[in-house]
Design an enzyme around this catalytic site. Structure first.
Site, PDB file in Angstrom:
ATOM      1  CB  ALA A  70      -1.364  35.717  11.682  1.00 25.65           C
TER       2      ALA A  70
ATOM      3  CB  ALA B 152       1.804  32.592   7.422  1.00 27.78           C
TER       4      ALA B 152
ATOM      5  CE  LYS C 189       3.116  36.254   6.442  1.00 25.92           C
ATOM      6  NZ  LYS C 189       2.701  37.649   6.040  1.00 25.92           N
TER       7      LYS C 189
ATOM      8  CG  ASP D 223      -2.712  45.560   8.595  1.00 26.77           C
ATOM      9  OD1 ASP D 223      -3.631  46.131   9.451  1.00 26.77           O
ATOM     10  OD2 ASP D 223      -2.493  44.308   8.922  1.00 26.77           O
TER      11      ASP D 223
END
Length: 527
Positions: free
Chosen positions: A131, A134, A153, A288
């Site tokens: 993304a 990251a 991550k 989200d």
């Protein structure tokens, strides 16, 4: 001056990209002043062929890079700022970019963990998702001969520099807009960019995402239908987040869910009730919750990932939400209006009766429909639109809640199109209302209030002691005069020379009055 030129040059490039992607084609020329209409016509001349097809703004933001892509995602949660149509366009914006190399990722990990990757992980695979901020790798850790799958991550190298530069451009535009537009001031555009800036800053410190995971894990440890991955704190730093690898079916994988014979109606219930429980009970929710961030594990529980965007609601906001939902259910529109005034959301110079009339225009159509046709998210959207007519300033936390509810409701109804939102939400909302607004809640509120009074009384001796010390210093100053260093006096003289005489006199009068009041209070206390 140089800064303004730099901002303008970079924004001119962004404007050119918008024009090429046909973004200005969706603007109604009648709403733009004559000079702007000419600029719109020029912009339409340089549209690239095929720019009219598909989500134009999403394409443009993706071309402009990570910061603009994140801005688009953030504005998708703010239909009050960009409008409902554009917000829907931005909902299709995918935060996906090409991954950076394995060597760069391993360099970031080694530098952050201060040890070679081979010592930190038994294995580290290639990126599985990338993304704007990251990317994620699948890895394994080993302890006592037992291997455990983990998700690693890793922050993009040098991403903070580019975000800082582009955020400076966004602030430049917001300040200019608020200077020249009352509507921009009402929407608080500078605060919008400030909120986004804080959100991005938190996303770029992966320790904070780990902390959000940890907090939600504590809040939901007894929830039967929801959990979050466990954080590996030994392998988590500013630039690296290591957590449990989630083995489950993504909620975006409808074929996989059907193959596993999942009860889709029950899954829709779990999504709605989990979200409302987090928002109302905890005041801390995942903001989200699209299907790609939700999984169903082997135990039938929802597992959420990607905690970069979180929402918080204080007790006042939670009470506000519960009372307006209850008011709409019972058709008590005046109470819904009063809650807005009591919360201080609508200025007191407006009429409660007129506001209640506007609320009725939203509520009455609901009672002519079946339960499964009623959308709580739509209701909140209409409510926030109406409040704009009554000078209600933008409440970012409520907007984020409303937008998240739109997404969550869409996910749930994707599994059960006839989902009765009110019946599904009723146990969670009713439990919160009974606990916080009923007799038990009032008793708990009284106990908390007594505790606050106790803490204030406990601190009174310290407050009095400090006050006496300040008063003694002020009394000494009035008796002996104020001693200043020579350089301080010189600096004050230069500053005072630039001020008007009357302003100086006024300041000294205010200061003398303040000292006089304090001295009088102290003398009264000594009598």
């Amino acid at each position: 001056m140089i800064s303004a030129i730099t901002h303008s040059a970079r924004l001119a490039r962004a404007t050119l990209v918008f024009a090429r992607e046909g973004v200005f084609g969706v603007v109604d020329p009648s709403l733009v002043p004559p000079p702007g209409q000419l600029a719109l016509r020029i912009a339409r001349l340089i549209e690239r062929p095929g720019a009219k097809a598909g989500p134009r703004l999403s394409r443009a933001l993706t071309r402009l890079g990570p910061a603009y892509l994140k801005l688009g995602q953030f504005l998708a949660t703010r239909p009050d700022v960009v409008g409902v149509v554009m917000a829907r366009d931005l909902e299709s914006l995918q935060d996906r970019l090409p991954p950076f190399s394995q060597a760069e990722a391993e360099a970031v990990i080694a530098a952050s963990l201060e040890r070679p990757v081979s010592e930190a992980f038994a294995s580290l695979g290639p990126p599985v998702a990338a993304a704007s901020i990251a990317q994620v790798h699948r890895g394994e850790t080993e302890r006592d001969g037992v291997r455990k799958a983990v998700a690693v991550k890793v922050l993009r190298p040098n991403v903070a520099v580019r975000f800082r530069r582009d955020l400076g451009d966004f602030f430049f535009v917001a300040h200019k807009a608020e200077t020249h537009s009352s509507e921009a001031r009402r929407l608080r555009l500078v605060e919008v960019i400030n909120t986004m800036s804080r959100s991005v800053a938190m996303e770029m410190d992966l320790r904070l995402e780990a902390a959000a995971l940890s907090e939600m894990a504590e809040n939901t440890r007894d929830d039967p239908d929801f959990r979050v991955p466990q954080v590996d704190w030994d392998r988590t730093t500013h630039n690296v987040l290591t957590m449990e690898w989630v083995d489950g079916i993504a909620l975006s994988d409808h074929a996989g869910l059907q193959q596993a014979q999942v009860d889709l109606r029950d899954l829709g219930r779990k999504v709605i009730q989990s979200f409302l429980r987090h928002a109302l009970r905890d005041g801390f929710f995942h903001a989200d919750m699209h299907p790609g961030n939700l999984f169903l594990d082997n135990a039938g529980r929802l597992v959420a990932v990607d905690f970069g965007i979180m929402g918080r609601l204080g007790l006042k906001e939670r009470r506000f939400l519960a009372e307006i939902l209850l008011g709409f259910i019972t058709r008590d529109y005046r109470r819904v209006a009063e809650v807005h005034f009591e919360a201080g959301y609508v200025p007191s110079h407006h009429s409660v009766e007129n506001f209640a009339q506007a609320i009725r225009a939203i509520g009455e159509p609901i009672h002519n429909r079946t339960a499964e046709e009623i959308s709580m998210a739509k209701l909140l959207t209409l409510l926030l639109e109406v409040t704009g007519l009554f000078d209600m300033q933008t409440r970012p936390e409520l907007i984020l809640l409303q937008k998240t509810m739109v997404v969550v409701e869409g996910v749930a109804r994707g599994f059960d199109p006839r989902l009765d939102m009110w019946k599904t939400a009723d146990p969670v909302v009713r439990e919160w209302i009974e606990r916080n607004l009923g007799p038990i809640g009032r008793i708990q509120g009284a106990v908390l209030g007594a505790g606050e009074i106790g803490r204030v009384l406990t601190g009174l001796p310290t407050i009095v002691s400090r006050s006496v010390a300040v008063l003694e210093q002020l009394e000494s100053m009035t008796r002996e005069g104020l001693t200043l260093a020579p350089e301080t006096i010189a600096a004050m003289s230069r500053a005072e020379g630039r001020k008007s005489r009357w302003r100086t006199v006024a300041l000294w009068i205010i200061a003398a009055t303040f000292i006089g009041i304090l001295v009088a209070v102290r003398r009264m206390g000594l009598q």
